[in-house]
Design a protein around this motif. Sequence first.
Motif, PDB file in Angstrom:
ATOM      1  N   GLY A  87       0.839  -1.174   0.000  1.00 34.35           N
ATOM      2  CA  GLY A  87       0.000   0.000   0.000  1.00 34.35           C
ATOM      3  C   GLY A  87       0.879   1.232   0.000  1.00 34.35           C
ATOM      4  N   PRO A  88       0.286   2.431  -0.192  1.00 35.20           N
ATOM      5  CA  PRO A  88       1.091   3.635  -0.376  1.00 35.20           C
ATOM      6  C   PRO A  88       2.018   3.984   0.767  1.00 35.20           C
ATOM      7  CG  PRO A  88      -1.251   4.164  -0.150  1.00 35.20           C
ATOM      8  CD  PRO A  88      -1.140   2.687  -0.343  1.00 35.20           C
ATOM      9  N   GLU A  89       1.512   3.945   2.023  1.00 31.93           N
ATOM     10  CA  GLU A  89       2.375   4.371   3.125  1.00 31.93           C
ATOM     11  C   GLU A  89       3.519   3.400   3.362  1.00 31.93           C
ATOM     12  OE1 GLU A  89      -1.194   2.179   4.661  1.00 31.93           O
ATOM     13  OE2 GLU A  89      -0.855   3.895   3.371  1.00 31.93           O
ATOM     14  N   LEU A  90       3.274   2.105   3.174  1.00 31.93           N
ATOM     15  CA  LEU A  90       4.346   1.131   3.361  1.00 31.93           C
ATOM     16  C   LEU A  90       5.351   1.195   2.222  1.00 31.93           C
ATOM     17  CD1 LEU A  90       2.416  -1.974   4.729  1.00 31.93           C
ATOM     18  CD2 LEU A  90       3.879  -0.396   5.985  1.00 31.93           C
ATOM     19  N   ALA A  91       4.867   1.464   1.028  1.00 34.90           N
ATOM     20  CA  ALA A  91       5.772   1.548  -0.116  1.00 34.90           C
ATOM     21  C   ALA A  91       6.786   2.658   0.082  1.00 34.90           C
ATOM     22  CB  ALA A  91       4.975   1.784  -1.391  1.00 34.90           C
ATOM     23  N   LEU A  92       6.324   3.829   0.493  1.00 34.02           N
ATOM     24  CA  LEU A  92       7.258   4.925   0.686  1.00 34.02           C
ATOM     25  C   LEU A  92       8.124   4.713   1.913  1.00 34.02           C
ATOM     26  CD1 LEU A  92       5.680   8.308  -0.342  1.00 34.02           C
ATOM     27  CD2 LEU A  92       7.050   6.712  -1.652  1.00 34.02           C
ATOM     28  N   ALA A  93       7.631   3.973   2.863  1.00 39.74           N
ATOM     29  CA  ALA A  93       8.434   3.722   4.056  1.00 39.74           C
ATOM     30  C   ALA A  93       9.707   2.964   3.725  1.00 39.74           C
ATOM     31  CB  ALA A  93       7.621   2.937   5.085  1.00 39.74           C
ATOM     32  N   GLN A  94       9.666   2.197   2.646  1.00 39.35           N
ATOM     33  CA  GLN A  94      10.865   1.476   2.243  1.00 39.35           C
ATOM     34  C   GLN A  94      11.933   2.424   1.701  1.00 39.35           C
ATOM     35  OE1 GLN A  94      10.066  -1.668  -0.484  1.00 39.35           O
ATOM     36  NE2 GLN A  94       9.438  -3.050   1.147  1.00 39.35           N
ATOM     37  N   GLY A  95      11.474   3.550   1.135  1.00 42.83           N
ATOM     38  CA  GLY A  95      12.416   4.527   0.601  1.00 42.83           C
ATOM     39  C   GLY A  95      12.981   4.100  -0.729  1.00 42.83           C
ATOM     40  N   GLY A  96      13.288   5.081  -1.569  1.00 45.19           N
ATOM     41  CA  GLY A  96      13.915   4.813  -2.855  1.00 45.19           C
ATOM     42  C   GLY A  96      12.941   4.269  -3.877  1.00 45.19           C
ATOM     43  N   SER A  97      13.397   4.221  -5.130  1.00 50.04           N
ATOM     44  CA  SER A  97      12.554   3.704  -6.195  1.00 50.04           C
ATOM     45  C   SER A  97      12.566   2.190  -6.164  1.00 50.04           C
ATOM     46  CB  SER A  97      13.062   4.205  -7.548  1.00 50.04           C
ATOM     47  OG  SER A  97      14.375   3.752  -7.775  1.00 50.04           O
ATOM     48  N   GLY A  98      11.612   1.581  -6.848  1.00 46.54           N
ATOM     49  CA  GLY A  98      11.536   0.138  -6.923  1.00 46.54           C
ATOM     50  C   GLY A  98      10.395  -0.443  -6.130  1.00 46.54           C
ATOM     51  N   ALA A  99       9.939   0.250  -5.056  1.00 52.56           N
ATOM     52  CA  ALA A  99       8.823  -0.249  -4.267  1.00 52.56           C
ATOM     53  C   ALA A  99       7.528  -0.039  -5.028  1.00 52.56           C
ATOM     54  CB  ALA A  99       8.756   0.467  -2.920  1.00 52.56           C
ATOM     55  N   ARG A 100       6.700  -1.073  -5.080  1.00 55.17           N
ATOM     56  CA  ARG A 100       5.439  -0.984  -5.783  1.00 55.17           C
ATOM     57  C   ARG A 100       4.465  -0.068  -5.043  1.00 55.17           C
ATOM     58  NH1 ARG A 100       4.194  -2.029 -10.518  1.00 55.17           N
ATOM     59  NH2 ARG A 100       2.417  -3.396 -10.198  1.00 55.17           N
ATOM     60  N   LEU A 101       3.627   0.620  -5.798  1.00 52.60           N
ATOM     61  CA  LEU A 101       2.660   1.555  -5.244  1.00 52.60           C
ATOM     62  C   LEU A 101       1.286   1.209  -5.807  1.00 52.60           C
ATOM     63  CD1 LEU A 101       2.335   4.054  -3.445  1.00 52.60           C
ATOM     64  CD2 LEU A 101       2.760   5.469  -5.458  1.00 52.60           C
ATOM     65  N   ALA A 102       0.387   0.789  -4.929  1.00 50.74           N
ATOM     66  CA  ALA A 102      -0.922   0.331  -5.382  1.00 50.74           C
ATOM     67  C   ALA A 102      -1.780   1.497  -5.849  1.00 50.74           C
ATOM     68  CB  ALA A 102      -1.631  -0.403  -4.247  1.00 50.74           C
ATOM     69  N   ALA A 103      -2.411   1.343  -7.013  1.00 54.88           N
ATOM     70  CA  ALA A 103      -3.294   2.367  -7.554  1.00 54.88           C
ATOM     71  C   ALA A 103      -4.239   1.722  -8.553  1.00 54.88           C
ATOM     72  CB  ALA A 103      -2.491   3.476  -8.235  1.00 54.88           C
ATOM     73  N   LYS A 104      -5.429   2.261  -8.664  1.00 51.60           N
ATOM     74  CA  LYS A 104      -6.413   1.773  -9.615  1.00 51.60           C
ATOM     75  C   LYS A 104      -6.318   2.578 -10.902  1.00 51.60           C
ATOM     76  CE  LYS A 104     -11.363   0.834 -10.157  1.00 51.60           C
ATOM     77  NZ  LYS A 104     -12.702   0.911  -9.507  1.00 51.60           N
ATOM     78  N   ARG A 105      -6.217   1.904 -12.030  1.00 47.94           N
ATOM     79  CA  ARG A 105      -6.134   2.600 -13.315  1.00 47.94           C
ATOM     80  C   ARG A 105      -7.444   3.312 -13.611  1.00 47.94           C
ATOM     81  NH1 ARG A 105      -4.257  -1.332 -16.850  1.00 47.94           N
ATOM     82  NH2 ARG A 105      -2.169  -0.673 -16.255  1.00 47.94           N
ATOM     83  N   ASN A 106      -7.354   4.566 -14.024  1.00 48.50           N
ATOM     84  CA  ASN A 106      -8.528   5.348 -14.404  1.00 48.50           C
ATOM     85  C   ASN A 106      -8.565   5.468 -15.916  1.00 48.50           C
ATOM     86  OD1 ASN A 106     -10.511   7.267 -14.903  1.00 48.50           O
ATOM     87  ND2 ASN A 106     -10.021   8.467 -13.089  1.00 48.50           N
ATOM     88  N   PRO A 107      -9.448   4.713 -16.598  1.00 47.12           N
ATOM     89  CA  PRO A 107      -9.463   4.729 -18.063  1.00 47.12           C
ATOM     90  C   PRO A 107      -9.924   6.059 -18.647  1.00 47.12           C
ATOM     91  CG  PRO A 107     -11.321   3.470 -17.222  1.00 47.12           C
ATOM     92  CD  PRO A 107     -10.457   3.790 -16.037  1.00 47.12           C
ATOM     93  N   ALA A 108     -10.534   6.915 -17.836  1.00 48.45           N
ATOM     94  CA  ALA A 108     -10.946   8.225 -18.332  1.00 48.45           C
ATOM     95  C   ALA A 108      -9.757   9.151 -18.553  1.00 48.45           C
ATOM     96  CB  ALA A 108     -11.937   8.861 -17.353  1.00 48.45           C
ATOM     97  N   PHE A 109      -8.606   8.783 -17.982  1.00 46.35           N
ATOM     98  CA  PHE A 109      -7.390   9.588 -18.120  1.00 46.35           C
ATOM     99  C   PHE A 109      -6.278   8.704 -18.684  1.00 46.35           C
ATOM    100  CE2 PHE A 109      -9.773  11.652 -14.697  1.00 46.35           C
ATOM    101  CZ  PHE A 109      -9.765  12.977 -15.118  1.00 46.35           C
ATOM    102  N   ALA A 110      -6.503   8.205 -19.891  1.00 45.35           N
ATOM    103  CA  ALA A 110      -5.505   7.322 -20.502  1.00 45.35           C
ATOM    104  C   ALA A 110      -5.495   7.541 -22.006  1.00 45.35           C
ATOM    105  CB  ALA A 110      -5.815   5.860 -20.190  1.00 45.35           C
ATOM    106  N   VAL A 111      -4.351   7.947 -22.532  1.00 45.45           N
ATOM    107  CA  VAL A 111      -4.229   8.153 -23.965  1.00 45.45           C
ATOM    108  C   VAL A 111      -3.932   6.831 -24.665  1.00 45.45           C
ATOM    109  CG1 VAL A 111      -3.461  10.545 -23.725  1.00 45.45           C
ATOM    110  CG2 VAL A 111      -1.759   8.707 -23.771  1.00 45.45           C
ATOM    111  N   MET A 112      -4.156   6.808 -25.973  1.00 43.61           N
ATOM    112  CA  MET A 112      -3.986   5.586 -26.744  1.00 43.61           C
ATOM    113  C   MET A 112      -2.524   5.310 -27.096  1.00 43.61           C
ATOM    114  SD  MET A 112      -6.968   4.224 -27.053  1.00 43.61           S
ATOM    115  CE  MET A 112      -6.709   3.056 -28.382  1.00 43.61           C
TER     116      MET A 112
END
Length: 309
Positions: free
Chosen positions: A31-56
């Motif tokens: 989840g978001p708070e645990l992902a950032l707690a790890q620090g640095g890039s590479g940690a996964r960040l959970a998010a739901k894709r919003n198809p209303a804001f997605a280009v082809m």
Amino acid sequence: MLILPSEITPRDVYESRRKFIKLAAAGAILGPELALAQGGSGARLAAKRNPAFAVMDKPTEYKDATTYNNFYEFGTDKSDPAEHAHTLRTRPWTVQIEGEVKKPLTLDIDSLLKLAPLEERIYRLRCVEGWSMVIPWIGYSFSELIKKVEPTGNAKYVEFTTLADRKQMPGVGSRVLDWPYVEGLRIDEANHPLALLTFGMYGEVLPNQNGAPLRMVLPWKYGFKSAKSIVKIRFVRDMPRTSWNLSAPNEYGFFSNVNPNVDHPRWSQASERRIGEDSFFTRKRKTLMFNGYNEVASLYSGMDLKRFF
């Protein structure tokens, strides 16, 4: 502009399968708070894709998006941020929100992450230098933060100030700009649903070189308008004095909307080079007004966009 599931570049194109398996095995899909707690890039960040804001458009490969950057706090070459940004400490991190608001706040990164549900949005990115990318960002509309602090009627603009620490950012010692880096928006621009307060990209927390731990993403404007590594947000009466506009006002207007009809003084803006399509035989793409995001056009109704560039 919707994107079909079959058009989404799979995760194993963003980066190697080996890296993904390693992260999963280590429990880094968080989840978001645990992902950032790890620090640095590479940690996964959970998010739901919003198809209303997605280009082809096909997303740019992760490697290109994280090694070809403008982030002058770490150097002026495109490779400098990826090489030097490991010195940036993204925790602890707080953001002051102040000025013409009823509820000024200082929020840490965990509080900001939990302010609204995180979405993945696939946006075009157009640099003022004439190149472009397509990036899956993670964040939520900046309007969610605006609602939280309740601006007064005097708030006409929003000013963003980024970190400027010589110990962490070697480029801050240069004279290429006056530091700290400052950007700004009119409040109606900041309230537009496309304006994204951003914490991640490609399913991960933001890499340092891409503006960790939080930045703005404004897909209808040239990239330099999207402030990175933000530490202060002020709601103000008057138009902010922004870094590039102060440095070269004839080249970098306050609005800096993507506009193929208004050239930069030193090059045309009518076309662009898509990073990852760099073959000798590949033609440049035609640049679209507002980078193709015509839903923002009403924000500038009646304005002379050659004068207010």
